[in-house]
Design an enzyme around this catalytic site. Sequence first.
Site, mmCIF file in Angstrom:
data_model
loop_
_atom_site.group_PDB
_atom_site.id
_atom_site.type_symbol
_atom_site.label_atom_id
_atom_site.label_comp_id
_atom_site.label_asym_id
_atom_site.label_seq_id
_atom_site.Cartn_x
_atom_site.Cartn_y
_atom_site.Cartn_z
ATOM 1 N N ARG A 48 -7.444 11.609 -7.853
ATOM 2 C CA ARG A 48 -8.543 10.817 -7.307
ATOM 3 C C ARG A 48 -9.882 11.541 -7.417
ATOM 4 O O ARG A 48 -10.920 10.927 -7.552
ATOM 5 C CB ARG A 48 -8.223 10.507 -5.849
ATOM 6 N N ARG A 86 -16.659 0.991 -2.619
ATOM 7 C CA ARG A 86 -15.779 0.566 -1.526
ATOM 8 C C ARG A 86 -16.264 -0.811 -1.076
ATOM 9 O O ARG A 86 -17.041 -0.924 -0.141
ATOM 10 C CB ARG A 86 -15.874 1.594 -0.376
ATOM 11 N N LYS A 95 0.878 -1.181 0.000
ATOM 12 C CA LYS A 95 0.000 0.000 0.000
ATOM 13 C C LYS A 95 0.910 1.224 0.000
ATOM 14 O O LYS A 95 1.524 1.551 1.014
ATOM 15 C CB LYS A 95 -0.910 -0.005 1.225
ATOM 16 N N PHE A 110 -1.153 -0.307 -10.477
ATOM 17 C CA PHE A 110 -1.671 -1.586 -9.999
ATOM 18 C C PHE A 110 -2.905 -2.091 -10.742
ATOM 19 O O PHE A 110 -3.449 -3.135 -10.409
ATOM 20 C CB PHE A 110 -1.911 -1.581 -8.486
HETATM 21 P P1 AMP Z 1 -7.486 4.465 1.972
HETATM 22 O O1 AMP Z 1 -7.253 5.752 1.260
HETATM 23 O O2 AMP Z 1 -6.859 4.376 3.322
HETATM 24 O O3 AMP Z 1 -8.951 4.080 1.919
HETATM 25 O O4 AMP Z 1 -6.739 3.323 1.130
HETATM 26 C C1 AMP Z 1 -6.966 3.120 -0.218
HETATM 27 C C2 AMP Z 1 -5.970 3.903 -1.036
HETATM 28 O O5 AMP Z 1 -4.670 3.315 -0.974
HETATM 29 C C3 AMP Z 1 -6.273 3.890 -2.510
HETATM 30 O O6 AMP Z 1 -7.241 4.845 -2.840
HETATM 31 C C4 AMP Z 1 -4.930 4.205 -3.132
HETATM 32 O O7 AMP Z 1 -4.789 5.618 -3.236
HETATM 33 C C5 AMP Z 1 -3.931 3.718 -2.114
HETATM 34 N N1 AMP Z 1 -3.107 2.591 -2.578
HETATM 35 C C6 AMP Z 1 -1.786 2.492 -2.367
HETATM 36 N N2 AMP Z 1 -1.292 1.358 -2.874
HETATM 37 C C7 AMP Z 1 -2.342 0.692 -3.446
HETATM 38 C C8 AMP Z 1 -2.481 -0.551 -4.133
HETATM 39 N N3 AMP Z 1 -1.447 -1.362 -4.337
HETATM 40 N N4 AMP Z 1 -3.710 -0.899 -4.574
HETATM 41 C C9 AMP Z 1 -4.789 -0.088 -4.364
HETATM 42 N N5 AMP Z 1 -4.708 1.092 -3.718
HETATM 43 C C10 AMP Z 1 -3.500 1.484 -3.253
#
Ligand code: AMP
Length: 545
Positions: free
Chosen positions: A266, A405, A246, A334
């Site tokens: 985004r 989501r 991540k 990815f």
């Molecule tokens: P969150 O923002 O905490 O909901 O986590 C999801 C976000 O992690 C996504 O919107 C991406 O911006 C980020 N992200 C980073 N690495 C990855 C990955 N390998 N696959 C999907 N999302 C990723």
Amino acid sequence: MLFAEFSALCARLEALSGRLEMIALVQEHLPGLSEAELPVFVRFLMGKIFPDWSPDKVGVGPSLLYEGVAYVAGVKKDAVVEAINREGDVGRAVEQILARKEQTAFFSAELELEEVYRDFGYIAGVGGSRSQREKLKVIRRLFANAQPLEGRYLARLLLGELRIGMGEGNVREAVVRAFDVPADLVEHAHQACNDLGEVALLARKGAQALSDVRISVFRPVKMMLAQQGSITAMLADHGSVAAEIKYDGSRFQFHKKDGACRIYSRKLEDVTHALPDVVQILDAATSHDVILDGEVIAMKDGEPLPFQFVLRRFRRKHDLAAHIEEIELVPRVFDLLYVDGESLIDTPFSDRRARLEAVLSGCIAEQIVSADADDLESFYQQALQKGHEGIMIKAPHSTYTPGVRGKLWVKIKPAVDTIDLAVIGAEWGEGRRARLFGSFLLACRKNGNLVPLSKVATGFSDEMLALVYDLLKDTVLTASGKEVRFEPALVFEVGYAEIQMSPNYEGGFALRFPRFVRIRDDKSIEDIEDIEQIRDRYERQFTPA
Ligand code: AMP
């Protein structure tokens, strides 16, 4: 349709609280609208002016709007600001001001819905040094022709805060019912074309038209999102899973066709001008027409830098060349949503990944595929040791569902409870922070509105407070004493110890020990949690993990 009719409908919707009644009322109106009116009507109801994929923005800030209204009503701009302070709502304040004007003036023309949309489009298109003056001219004309109730909704639409409680889900449901088409086709078409206005037109044509919609280049789609989850639950559900780093950066979507490239944030803003180096890397990495999904991260001397450095580049408009040298941005791709005319959003993730590896050289996110909990756990630990935020676990058979989501992508991070909330107000700081905002009022969503949930004053460095001030200073809507209110646009991620029931806040909940974690520049107000999710979090506290 007259804009007055649209405004009357908004007022009726605003007064309703039952979801089904609201849907039924909108459903009634849809079939009678013309080809040109239908998409505009649908978007306006959700408080949107342009399709979600469109980079167009009206770009009218509160100050310009107040100036236009003041001119039309023959009052000082301060009087408009005072009315807004008093009413706590720009729409009702404008309505009152125009009602007073009504006694002395007569209306020259009735506004049509389409005409209002055309004017908004014109405002969005004017640029250059005369743009403010040109925008002001159109704003004055609109408000001069507006009756008080129309003024309420014109003002709110222009500022992007319609607040009548019609979210995407309700409008989609009204489209399904009005044109008697399957809900899943409407949802899929919406995900692929990213404009509910256009989906309404297709729904009117019928199911076939809806199923023919394809994702297309230079029309960004919403990004697929992830929930929090666990390695064991994902293995139990799917047997074998893909795990990826991540990356702590900013999400992007890259589009390339016939050698032309665009890159979107985004929030689906076109940020091509801010990221020429990233575009160049991706352009060179493939000779195919593609839509790629990934994360851009900041690097210095080969080491990843925290997310805030990426944010600076996304926002920087001047002096870009000097900044590019200082901070290197690199993409980690990815996903592949489209290749050479073929949409891949309905293709399983494992096949998309194989296709991605075939069309892109380099910059692909690190991935392992495994059915073994120990393997995955050690991949996770290594990711943390290298300084990453955590890992993502993805179901190999999952299709790409834009904007959803779901449970097929989950994030695994160390357990700190954080929550993303809208910054709606602040208080001026004290002492050496007197010229900055010191504490912030944060809100979550409730029935399409924003309700306060917490204040946050800790966790900020001086540098961060200065950056936050810079981001917020032009969005002040009202000010009284030490308190200011903002046009909701900025999202904070905050950590907390516990969610409590609270009579002090309208939503009924409050955060205990809130602490600022970071700015979520990649999230918009629609992405923040709503009160039901807060209630879930509250209830989960009493259930053992
Ligand atoms: P969150 O923002 O905490 O909901 O986590 C999801 C976000 O992690 C996504 O919107 C991406 O911006 C980020 N992200 C980073 N690495 C990855 C990955 N390998 N696959 C999907 N999302 C990723």
